[in-house]
Design a protein around this motif. Sequence first.
Motif, mmCIF file in Angstrom:
data_model
loop_
_atom_site.group_PDB
_atom_site.id
_atom_site.type_symbol
_atom_site.label_atom_id
_atom_site.label_comp_id
_atom_site.label_asym_id
_atom_site.label_seq_id
_atom_site.Cartn_x
_atom_site.Cartn_y
_atom_site.Cartn_z
ATOM 1 N N UNK A 25 0.826 -1.206 0.000
ATOM 2 C CA UNK A 25 0.000 0.000 0.000
ATOM 3 C C UNK A 25 0.859 1.254 0.000
ATOM 4 N N UNK A 26 1.970 1.243 0.731
ATOM 5 C CA UNK A 26 2.870 2.407 0.756
ATOM 6 C C UNK A 26 3.483 2.643 -0.619
ATOM 7 N N UNK A 27 3.938 1.545 -1.248
ATOM 8 C CA UNK A 27 4.544 1.661 -2.582
ATOM 9 C C UNK A 27 3.534 2.210 -3.584
ATOM 10 N N UNK A 28 2.298 1.662 -3.536
ATOM 11 C CA UNK A 28 1.269 2.135 -4.461
ATOM 12 C C UNK A 28 0.926 3.602 -4.220
ATOM 13 N N UNK A 29 0.962 4.016 -2.945
ATOM 14 C CA UNK A 29 0.682 5.418 -2.630
ATOM 15 C C UNK A 29 1.738 6.339 -3.228
ATOM 16 N N UNK A 30 3.037 5.937 -3.100
ATOM 17 C CA UNK A 30 4.109 6.729 -3.692
ATOM 18 C C UNK A 30 3.974 6.791 -5.207
ATOM 19 N N UNK A 31 3.655 5.658 -5.817
ATOM 20 C CA UNK A 31 3.506 5.627 -7.281
ATOM 21 C C UNK A 31 2.355 6.516 -7.728
ATOM 22 N N UNK A 32 1.238 6.485 -6.968
ATOM 23 C CA UNK A 32 0.093 7.322 -7.321
ATOM 24 C C UNK A 32 0.432 8.802 -7.178
ATOM 25 N N UNK A 33 1.171 9.152 -6.114
ATOM 26 C CA UNK A 33 1.569 10.548 -5.916
ATOM 27 C C UNK A 33 2.514 10.997 -7.012
ATOM 28 N N UNK A 34 3.436 10.096 -7.439
ATOM 29 C CA UNK A 34 4.367 10.448 -8.515
ATOM 30 C C UNK A 34 3.607 10.652 -9.817
ATOM 31 N N UNK A 35 2.617 9.832 -10.037
ATOM 32 C CA UNK A 35 1.814 9.951 -11.256
ATOM 33 C C UNK A 35 1.084 11.287 -11.320
ATOM 34 N N UNK A 36 0.586 11.735 -10.148
ATOM 35 C CA UNK A 36 -0.097 13.026 -10.089
ATOM 36 C C UNK A 36 0.845 14.201 -9.997
ATOM 37 N N UNK A 37 2.157 13.921 -9.815
ATOM 38 C CA UNK A 37 3.134 14.980 -9.709
ATOM 39 C C UNK A 37 3.094 15.690 -8.377
ATOM 40 N N UNK A 38 2.648 14.991 -7.345
ATOM 41 C CA UNK A 38 2.572 15.621 -6.017
ATOM 42 C C UNK A 38 3.909 15.447 -5.310
#
Length: 417
Positions: free
Chosen positions: A404-417
């Motif tokens: 879940x942590x890895x997916x959260x980082x990937x999602x944030x990177x995708x959004x450019x946050x």
Amino acid sequence: MPSAARRRRDGLLARVNFPLYTVQMLTSRHVLVGGGGGSSKTGVANGFEIFELSHDGNKFIAEEVIRHETGSNVVMNCCTYSDKKHLHLVAGQESHCQLYKVQTKIHSNEVIEEIGDSSHEGLRQRKKSTQNNLDSNKNDRKLSFTLHPFDSVQTDFLEKEPLQRVVKINHTGSLIATGGTEGVVRIWQFPSLKLLHTLKAHSQEVDDVDFSPYENYLVSVAKDGFAILWDYNLGKEIGRLTWKHSDDVKYLYKRCRFGKVEDENVSTLFMITNPLHSSKQNSYLQKWIPSQQLLTRSVSFDESLSALAVRDDGRFVAVGTMFSGSVYIYIAFSLQKVLHIPGAHSMFITGLQFLPVTMDSHSISSTSEAAVLSISVDNQVCIHSLPYRKTIPLWFALIILFVMIILSFMFCAYLGI
């Protein structure tokens, strides 16, 4: 959902031909129940029955071991104690406390093996077991019991119809406490039955007493509405456990049981209490800190309660009801309900007893997370087990958290946050 009648059949272990009032474990596999029809000539017997418990992989089974009749004396209460050398039983029989020495004997069923060829049909060799484990579940050993009446002492002295209502042995096997219709609690040396203290505090008959497993505490509850905490070594009152209901309804304590706090050498106290008159008021299971005389938790019921048990490791509490004959199991720490058996008996529950916790992986208690025996004046012995609750292994939970942590980082990177 199965009907109440179906649940009763599933939980039924045994039927006896007399009403049951008391239940105790003799070993991790043997249960003793007692009761009777009293001294009136009704043809209903008085006495004990001992059953051996087993589990066939699907259900619990009870096999009768012995029956011991007590003549005209009904068995209303009893307690057992074993020091691994001797097994004692004390029982309330009218105004007296009767001490029994329980003799045990292991019978080895002969294991028959065929030897030789077909021309020597019937020639057999017999082998006998030599191990001596009282609680063994091996098929080649059976444990039998003989109850020998040893000593008796009068424990209740009410002028009219004296009756011992309760007896308890402390955890070291050095003392017993008795109470009855006289309203007096007496502490006796055990097994000599020498009187040590006479505690005169209740104005009406005593309903229950119990010893703390750690502190020098004894608690007594009676029909005068008081729950009194004693120092049993000194024979002195420590305090009275009181609480006030918001509607000013008078409550009477019915049963009391000490429990252990895991990993701490202190005890908790559980009590059940019923309203004196109003059937519209709730009854309660209460949890107390006896050293502070503090009520910490409670659970309400819409009918009166009649029985209470705490497992020997302090993890679970069970209660039985008066009108519906139902059984509940709670987690002791939080008083969270984990099992409810409505209509377990056709009449009120007179006794509850958890199967003891043992380290033996072959013990029948290891087939479920908890199991409690129940008895009633309907002449039935039932058992109710709590299946192991499904939990996620710690390692699996950590993997899920990491993903879940890895997916959260990937999602944030995708959004450019």
